[in-house]
Design an enzyme around this catalytic site. Sequence first.
Site, PDB file in Angstrom:
ATOM      1  CD  GLU A 258      -3.422  -8.320 -11.264  1.00 54.89           C
ATOM      2  OE1 GLU A 258      -2.247  -7.909 -11.287  1.00 54.89           O
ATOM      3  OE2 GLU A 258      -4.033  -8.688 -12.271  1.00 54.89           O
ATOM      4  CB  CYS A 299      -0.151  -2.569  -6.989  1.00 56.50           C
ATOM      5  SG  CYS A 299      -1.502  -2.036  -8.043  1.00 56.50           S
TER       6      CYS A 299
HETATM    7  P1  NAP Z   1      -2.523  -9.084   2.211  1.00 55.20           P
HETATM    8  O1  NAP Z   1      -2.172  -9.114   3.629  1.00 55.20           O
HETATM    9  O2  NAP Z   1      -2.111 -10.208   1.355  1.00 55.20           O
HETATM   10  O3  NAP Z   1      -4.111  -8.859   2.162  1.00 55.20           O
HETATM   11  C1  NAP Z   1      -4.814  -8.831   0.959  1.00 55.20           C
HETATM   12  C2  NAP Z   1      -6.199  -9.434   1.166  1.00 55.20           C
HETATM   13  O4  NAP Z   1      -6.079 -10.814   1.508  1.00 55.20           O
HETATM   14  C3  NAP Z   1      -6.972  -8.794   2.306  1.00 55.20           C
HETATM   15  O5  NAP Z   1      -8.324  -8.742   1.945  1.00 55.20           O
HETATM   16  C4  NAP Z   1      -6.758  -9.773   3.435  1.00 55.20           C
HETATM   17  O6  NAP Z   1      -7.755  -9.711   4.423  1.00 55.20           O
HETATM   18  C5  NAP Z   1      -6.805 -11.077   2.693  1.00 55.20           C
HETATM   19  N1  NAP Z   1      -6.175 -12.198   3.382  1.00 55.20           N
HETATM   20  C6  NAP Z   1      -5.187 -12.162   4.309  1.00 55.20           C
HETATM   21  N2  NAP Z   1      -4.857 -13.427   4.656  1.00 55.20           N
HETATM   22  C7  NAP Z   1      -5.651 -14.260   3.947  1.00 55.20           C
HETATM   23  C8  NAP Z   1      -5.792 -15.678   3.858  1.00 55.20           C
HETATM   24  N3  NAP Z   1      -5.033 -16.499   4.595  1.00 55.20           N
HETATM   25  N4  NAP Z   1      -6.717 -16.202   3.041  1.00 55.20           N
HETATM   26  C9  NAP Z   1      -7.485 -15.394   2.286  1.00 55.20           C
HETATM   27  N5  NAP Z   1      -7.399 -14.048   2.319  1.00 55.20           N
HETATM   28  C10 NAP Z   1      -6.495 -13.487   3.135  1.00 55.20           C
HETATM   29  O7  NAP Z   1      -1.946  -7.817   1.483  1.00 55.20           O
HETATM   30  P2  NAP Z   1      -1.694  -6.383   2.090  1.00 55.20           P
HETATM   31  O8  NAP Z   1      -0.367  -6.409   2.740  1.00 55.20           O
HETATM   32  O9  NAP Z   1      -2.867  -5.903   2.812  1.00 55.20           O
HETATM   33  O10 NAP Z   1      -1.618  -5.600   0.705  1.00 55.20           O
HETATM   34  C11 NAP Z   1      -0.486  -4.968   0.251  1.00 55.20           C
HETATM   35  C12 NAP Z   1       0.139  -5.708  -0.904  1.00 55.20           C
HETATM   36  O11 NAP Z   1      -0.775  -5.825  -1.971  1.00 55.20           O
HETATM   37  C13 NAP Z   1       1.323  -4.983  -1.456  1.00 55.20           C
HETATM   38  O12 NAP Z   1       2.421  -5.832  -1.388  1.00 55.20           O
HETATM   39  C14 NAP Z   1       1.003  -4.684  -2.889  1.00 55.20           C
HETATM   40  O13 NAP Z   1       2.073  -4.860  -3.755  1.00 55.20           O
HETATM   41  C15 NAP Z   1      -0.102  -5.614  -3.191  1.00 55.20           C
HETATM   42  N6  NAP Z   1      -1.034  -4.981  -4.130  1.00 55.20           N
HETATM   43  C16 NAP Z   1      -1.044  -5.395  -5.416  1.00 55.20           C
HETATM   44  C17 NAP Z   1      -1.909  -4.821  -6.316  1.00 55.20           C
HETATM   45  C18 NAP Z   1      -1.969  -5.278  -7.751  1.00 55.20           C
HETATM   46  O14 NAP Z   1      -2.895  -4.903  -8.455  1.00 55.20           O
HETATM   47  N7  NAP Z   1      -1.029  -6.054  -8.216  1.00 55.20           N
HETATM   48  C19 NAP Z   1      -2.790  -3.834  -5.898  1.00 55.20           C
HETATM   49  C20 NAP Z   1      -2.746  -3.429  -4.577  1.00 55.20           C
HETATM   50  C21 NAP Z   1      -1.860  -4.011  -3.695  1.00 55.20           C
HETATM   51  P3  NAP Z   1      -7.519  -8.858   5.774  1.00 55.20           P
HETATM   52  O15 NAP Z   1      -7.348  -7.452   5.361  1.00 55.20           O
HETATM   53  O16 NAP Z   1      -8.771  -9.100   6.536  1.00 55.20           O
HETATM   54  O17 NAP Z   1      -6.300  -9.441   6.402  1.00 55.20           O
END
Ligand code: NAP
Length: 521
Positions: A258, A299
């Site tokens: 997602e 999101c």
């Molecule tokens: P992110 O940086 O991708 O982080 C999401 C998760 O992935 C966190 O738990 C993060 O841990 C983890 N993570 C980071 N790097 C990783 C890696 N190399 N390997 C495995 N896991 C890793 O996303 P964000 O910027 O926090 O979130 C915002 C985005 O999420 C927005 O763009 C939004 O559109 C999207 N979103 C989508 C939905 C949906 O249902 N489609 C819902 C909510 C948000 P850490 O926090 O420890 O870095």
Amino acid sequence: MTASLLPNYIAGQWVTGQGAGTPLFDPVLGTELVRVDATGLDLPEAFRFAREQGGSALRALTYRERGALLTAVGKVLQANRDAYYEISTANCGTVKNDTAVDVDGGLFTLGHFARMGETLGDQRHLLDGEAARLGKDPLFQSQHVLVPTRGVALFINAFNFPSWGLWEKAAPALLSGVPVIVKPATATAWLTQRMVQDVVNAGILPSGALSIVCGSSAGLLDQLQPFDVVSFTGSADTAAVIRSHPAVVQRSVRVNIEADSVNSALLLPASSAEDAAATLELLAKEVAREMTVKSGQKCTAIRRVLVPEALYDAAASAISARLAKTTVGNPRNEGVRMGSLVSRAQKNAVDQGLAQLMAHTEVLHDGRSAALVGADSAVGCFAAPVLLGTREPDANAVVHDVEVFGPVATLMPYRDMPQALQLIRQGQGSLVASLYGSDAAALASAALELADSHGRVHVISPDVAALHTGHGNVMPQSLHGGPGRAGGGEELGGARALGFYHRRSALQASTAVLTQTTPVT
Ligand code: NAP
């Protein structure tokens, strides 16, 4: 609330990381709250224990029994609800209404799957469709069955829904008989950790059924085995890292993604001035609500608003009038309607995205000059609602591409329906689009036109104005996820949610044998 290192729960034990930990902050007051750390955890043992102990104990139960466990989990969470509200205010900067979307939304979704357990009854597998004869003689047939996968469900979650994000995934997994390891986003991990702690301490679930790792994700994906599944929510960049991880590529681990989404709201042409005014009001109300709920950190939030050319100015005024009433500030203050973003990093990301959009748009409403209520802008991570506009949406690729994860949306006019649908499709696949109009045939036609590029199409006509569940509210009965840019994932959707946690197999056998596999509900 003293700053302490939150323990992880793996292999049936509470284990504190060996490092100093990453601090979690109050995004309104700037104070440190708690720390998380996953350094030195025995991850191979965590996954083995979950698979072997948690998995086999869950699979021994029927859907009805697992549903009863979910009901018991819900009662524990309900009893501790006040603490979750406090943590959410402190760590996520949310006003009560926004906390409810996360905390009560999580409880509601959990309850939905608990009840589904009752419906599925005393069985341990599911039939998938009808048996089909394989030849002329009906004696030898093929029957597809769904059985729980004998692996772990690893959840890597986003920061914006520390409660709902856990339970909307854990409920269908546990109901399916699959153990869960959750890694919440670091910035807001506290609420997830506290909920898991309460459930574990209540001793409801079998040992190994629910584990949590807080802090770095390092090493988690390396543990994946062929029958495990991964459900990821977050950015497209991290999604790409997960999709290309050797464990996923080489061991065919199933992954649900997602990701980002530039969702839209579309006002259809009206046949009378009266209709136009009524449906415009419905759209304006929903757009303003979507922009400001959880400070736009949803999101599913509306990012693009499309209206007939003649209504561009009226739409700008109607949405702006509503946004002007949004008081922003310390969520502990009763007069505040919108709290803060979750972190300094998010504040920077929103400012950056907004600057990028502003370079290509006009500003129709700018709440940034309004004073914060009971908060200091130099300390807190606040964003104010900003409505942007572009009169040339065809030529303005950036508004269809940049997702500002905050209280920001862009208004755009369209000439005719083909152009409107084409502009929406420039989002390259979204979680949800909402349509506003009063002509049922036109609404149905547009909904079907957009269905292939959206996980959900939310259609609002005046007759359902007081009934509808909201553009951005994810209901467990409906699919959550979207094609293309939205990640291509599918979650929820009633019983469909269980499919990801099961394996499908075709049993080819005599009707006498197949009759024995027919579960009794
Ligand atoms: P992110 O940086 O991708 O982080 C999401 C998760 O992935 C966190 O738990 C993060 O841990 C983890 N993570 C980071 N790097 C990783 C890696 N190399 N390997 C495995 N896991 C890793 O996303 P964000 O910027 O926090 O979130 C915002 C985005 O999420 C927005 O763009 C939004 O559109 C999207 N979103 C989508 C939905 C949906 O249902 N489609 C819902 C909510 C948000 P850490 O926090 O420890 O870095």
